[in-house]
Design a protein around this motif. Sequence first.
Motif, PDB file in Angstrom:
ATOM      1  N   ILE A 119     -27.156 -15.925  14.727  1.00 38.41           N
ATOM      2  CA  ILE A 119     -28.583 -16.192  14.867  1.00 38.41           C
ATOM      3  C   ILE A 119     -29.168 -16.498  13.495  1.00 38.41           C
ATOM      4  N   VAL A 120     -29.856 -17.621  13.408  1.00 41.13           N
ATOM      5  CA  VAL A 120     -30.545 -18.006  12.174  1.00 41.13           C
ATOM      6  C   VAL A 120     -31.956 -18.424  12.542  1.00 41.13           C
ATOM      7  N   TYR A 121     -32.936 -17.800  11.902  1.00 46.13           N
ATOM      8  CA  TYR A 121     -34.322 -18.148  12.182  1.00 46.13           C
ATOM      9  C   TYR A 121     -34.684 -19.423  11.438  1.00 46.13           C
ATOM     10  N   GLU A 122     -35.092 -20.429  12.203  1.00 44.62           N
ATOM     11  CA  GLU A 122     -35.516 -21.685  11.607  1.00 44.62           C
ATOM     12  C   GLU A 122     -36.938 -21.596  11.075  1.00 44.62           C
ATOM     13  N   SER A 123     -37.746 -20.742  11.677  1.00 46.71           N
ATOM     14  CA  SER A 123     -39.148 -20.643  11.282  1.00 46.71           C
ATOM     15  C   SER A 123     -39.545 -19.188  11.228  1.00 46.71           C
ATOM     16  N   ASP A 124     -40.417 -18.844  10.303  1.00 48.25           N
ATOM     17  CA  ASP A 124     -40.922 -17.477  10.180  1.00 48.25           C
ATOM     18  C   ASP A 124     -42.320 -17.334  10.754  1.00 48.25           C
ATOM     19  N   GLU A 125     -42.795 -18.323  11.522  1.00 44.96           N
ATOM     20  CA  GLU A 125     -44.157 -18.292  12.041  1.00 44.96           C
ATOM     21  C   GLU A 125     -44.254 -17.381  13.262  1.00 44.96           C
ATOM     22  N   ASP A 126     -44.255 -17.936  14.420  1.00 45.04           N
ATOM     23  CA  ASP A 126     -44.377 -17.160  15.636  1.00 45.04           C
ATOM     24  C   ASP A 126     -42.988 -16.872  16.196  1.00 45.04           C
ATOM     25  N   GLU A 127     -42.802 -15.672  16.740  1.00 43.38           N
ATOM     26  CA  GLU A 127     -41.500 -15.324  17.304  1.00 43.38           C
ATOM     27  C   GLU A 127     -41.138 -16.261  18.445  1.00 43.38           C
ATOM     28  N   ALA A 128     -42.134 -16.775  19.149  1.00 41.68           N
ATOM     29  CA  ALA A 128     -41.855 -17.677  20.271  1.00 41.68           C
ATOM     30  C   ALA A 128     -41.283 -18.998  19.797  1.00 41.68           C
ATOM     31  N   GLN A 129     -41.519 -19.342  18.529  1.00 43.39           N
ATOM     32  CA  GLN A 129     -41.028 -20.602  18.001  1.00 43.39           C
ATOM     33  C   GLN A 129     -39.685 -20.468  17.311  1.00 43.39           C
ATOM     34  N   ARG A 130     -39.144 -19.265  17.246  1.00 47.34           N
ATOM     35  CA  ARG A 130     -37.862 -19.054  16.594  1.00 47.34           C
ATOM     36  C   ARG A 130     -36.735 -19.596  17.464  1.00 47.34           C
ATOM     37  N   THR A 131     -35.805 -20.222  16.861  1.00 45.14           N
ATOM     38  CA  THR A 131     -34.668 -20.786  17.583  1.00 45.14           C
ATOM     39  C   THR A 131     -33.380 -20.281  16.967  1.00 45.14           C
ATOM     40  N   ALA A 132     -32.321 -20.361  17.728  1.00 46.96           N
ATOM     41  CA  ALA A 132     -31.010 -19.898  17.268  1.00 46.96           C
ATOM     42  C   ALA A 132     -30.049 -21.075  17.236  1.00 46.96           C
ATOM     43  N   ARG A 133     -29.228 -21.111  16.216  1.00 48.13           N
ATOM     44  CA  ARG A 133     -28.239 -22.178  16.103  1.00 48.13           C
ATOM     45  C   ARG A 133     -27.005 -21.632  15.402  1.00 48.13           C
ATOM     46  N   PRO A 134     -25.835 -22.186  15.644  1.00 43.31           N
ATOM     47  CA  PRO A 134     -24.654 -21.771  14.885  1.00 43.31           C
ATOM     48  C   PRO A 134     -24.838 -22.108  13.408  1.00 43.31           C
ATOM     49  N   HIS A 135     -24.548 -21.167  12.558  1.00 43.31           N
ATOM     50  CA  HIS A 135     -24.800 -21.344  11.124  1.00 43.31           C
ATOM     51  C   HIS A 135     -23.521 -21.641  10.351  1.00 43.31           C
ATOM     52  N   SER A 136     -22.504 -20.813  10.478  1.00 41.94           N
ATOM     53  CA  SER A 136     -21.254 -21.011   9.752  1.00 41.94           C
ATOM     54  C   SER A 136     -20.091 -20.816  10.714  1.00 41.94           C
ATOM     55  N   ALA A 137     -18.964 -21.401  10.360  1.00 42.31           N
ATOM     56  CA  ALA A 137     -17.794 -21.352  11.232  1.00 42.31           C
ATOM     57  C   ALA A 137     -17.216 -19.941  11.260  1.00 42.31           C
ATOM     58  N   ILE A 138     -16.869 -19.478  12.442  1.00 40.71           N
ATOM     59  CA  ILE A 138     -16.220 -18.177  12.613  1.00 40.71           C
ATOM     60  C   ILE A 138     -14.717 -18.376  12.465  1.00 40.71           C
ATOM     61  N   THR A 139     -14.129 -17.625  11.566  1.00 35.76           N
ATOM     62  CA  THR A 139     -12.713 -17.814  11.242  1.00 35.76           C
ATOM     63  C   THR A 139     -11.812 -16.706  11.787  1.00 35.76           C
ATOM     64  N   CYS A 140     -12.358 -15.532  12.072  1.00 33.14           N
ATOM     65  CA  CYS A 140     -11.547 -14.420  12.594  1.00 33.14           C
ATOM     66  C   CYS A 140     -12.463 -13.450  13.315  1.00 33.14           C
ATOM     67  N   ALA A 141     -11.873 -12.586  14.123  1.00 36.56           N
ATOM     68  CA  ALA A 141     -12.672 -11.637  14.906  1.00 36.56           C
ATOM     69  C   ALA A 141     -11.814 -10.433  15.268  1.00 36.56           C
ATOM     70  N   ALA A 142     -12.494  -9.347  15.645  1.00 31.17           N
ATOM     71  CA  ALA A 142     -11.809  -8.120  16.056  1.00 31.17           C
ATOM     72  C   ALA A 142     -12.753  -7.296  16.920  1.00 31.17           C
ATOM     73  N   PHE A 143     -12.187  -6.643  17.936  1.00 35.60           N
ATOM     74  CA  PHE A 143     -12.936  -5.708  18.767  1.00 35.60           C
ATOM     75  C   PHE A 143     -13.020  -4.351  18.077  1.00 35.60           C
ATOM     76  N   HIS A 144     -14.151  -3.669  18.273  1.00 34.27           N
ATOM     77  CA  HIS A 144     -14.219  -2.251  17.933  1.00 34.27           C
ATOM     78  C   HIS A 144     -13.288  -1.499  18.884  1.00 34.27           C
ATOM     79  N   PRO A 145     -12.637  -0.397  18.445  1.00 30.14           N
ATOM     80  CA  PRO A 145     -11.717   0.311  19.346  1.00 30.14           C
ATOM     81  C   PRO A 145     -12.331   0.725  20.664  1.00 30.14           C
ATOM     82  N   THR A 146     -13.639   0.952  20.715  1.00 32.24           N
ATOM     83  CA  THR A 146     -14.289   1.288  21.978  1.00 32.24           C
ATOM     84  C   THR A 146     -14.567   0.058  22.827  1.00 32.24           C
ATOM     85  N   GLY A 147     -14.542  -1.120  22.212  1.00 31.51           N
ATOM     86  CA  GLY A 147     -14.808  -2.344  22.936  1.00 31.51           C
ATOM     87  C   GLY A 147     -16.267  -2.711  23.042  1.00 31.51           C
ATOM     88  N   ARG A 148     -17.170  -1.898  22.549  1.00 32.39           N
ATOM     89  CA  ARG A 148     -18.593  -2.172  22.717  1.00 32.39           C
ATOM     90  C   ARG A 148     -19.118  -3.171  21.687  1.00 32.39           C
TER      91      ARG A 148
END
Length: 369
Positions: free
Chosen positions: A73-102
Amino acid sequence: MTASLDWNCIIWDLASGVDPPQRRSTIRFDVPLTHALFHPRNSKIVLVVLMTGEMFLDDSRAGQASRVELCEIVYESDEDEAQRTARPHSAITCAAFHPTGRLIFAGTSLGYVLVFSTRTKRMIARHRVNGALSMKQLKLSHCGRFLLTNSTDRVIRHFEVPAYQPPSAESEAASEYIEQDIEPLYKFADPVDKVSWNGIGYSADSEWVIAGAADAAKHKIYVWDLSQEGVLHETLEGGREALVDVEWHPNKPAMASTTSRGNILIWHCPTLEKWSAFAGDFEELDENVEYVEKEDEFDIEDEEQITARKMRAEEEDVDVDRWDEETVTVEQQLKTSENGWEEDIRWAAASPDEDTPNWTMRIIMHNED
């Protein structure tokens, strides 16, 4: 489960008894896959990282079938929360689950660690690792308290995982997340050869850190002792076949490493019988000697003295409120950390997988001759 460059993630049925094993299901994408992971508590939930830097959570449970992309999540605007949008910012290269899975931890090409809620698929935290470059691998300890990162700057970093609050409806609606820089407790590197690392991991008790050197001419495993402020304890060498990955046994003091030629090396610590550990005054002998009994060594003790000693021991105060954190098992730590996350645990337990209980893998041996 296998993730390959042919765009397929294949789940194989090893319990069917058919030789060779048959595929149970296939999850297909439009680009090659870098790796895939099962959810720790439900094998019908699969996390997949693509070569294009995207990450998907695939849920094949009846009534909940979905494939959701997990985006930073990257905020494009700091004005109104309703105007905030989300976009992919950087490439994800690796990942891991927490042992609980949550929770899901993801490393990015810009050296960030992103934390997602598995149930809501929303990002709840973004941590910047100062000095780190593109992330190559993430590894969490069995108790879920510590995190290892392996980045392209050839430095392994050891962190303590912050405490995250369970996602609420208000935080999800406002797209709130934690923005925080994290500093490692210890850094591990090879100051002489400046090698990069192919595999990292924790011991079963989270007191040791291991890493496999990415050396094309040697098979080397580095072992660091966290109880001694992260000092290098030992370097293990296993020939000239290059190391591909290394993993610590979940319960025993043993490791397994793979080579570029497909061989698997098993490392273990031989335990020698030391009877002196049970009695401080015990003396080990290499050969028989004649023993001379002391004058009062086997005298019968007065019963009144024995009774008085027992009475004094019973009158001593016993501290029943203090507990030693090191004696708490991994299962107890995970159960304690689940407080407040009951909804996430129930979500993962819904429509459980069909794994055969107490199943063990068959060992098939082929004669090379």
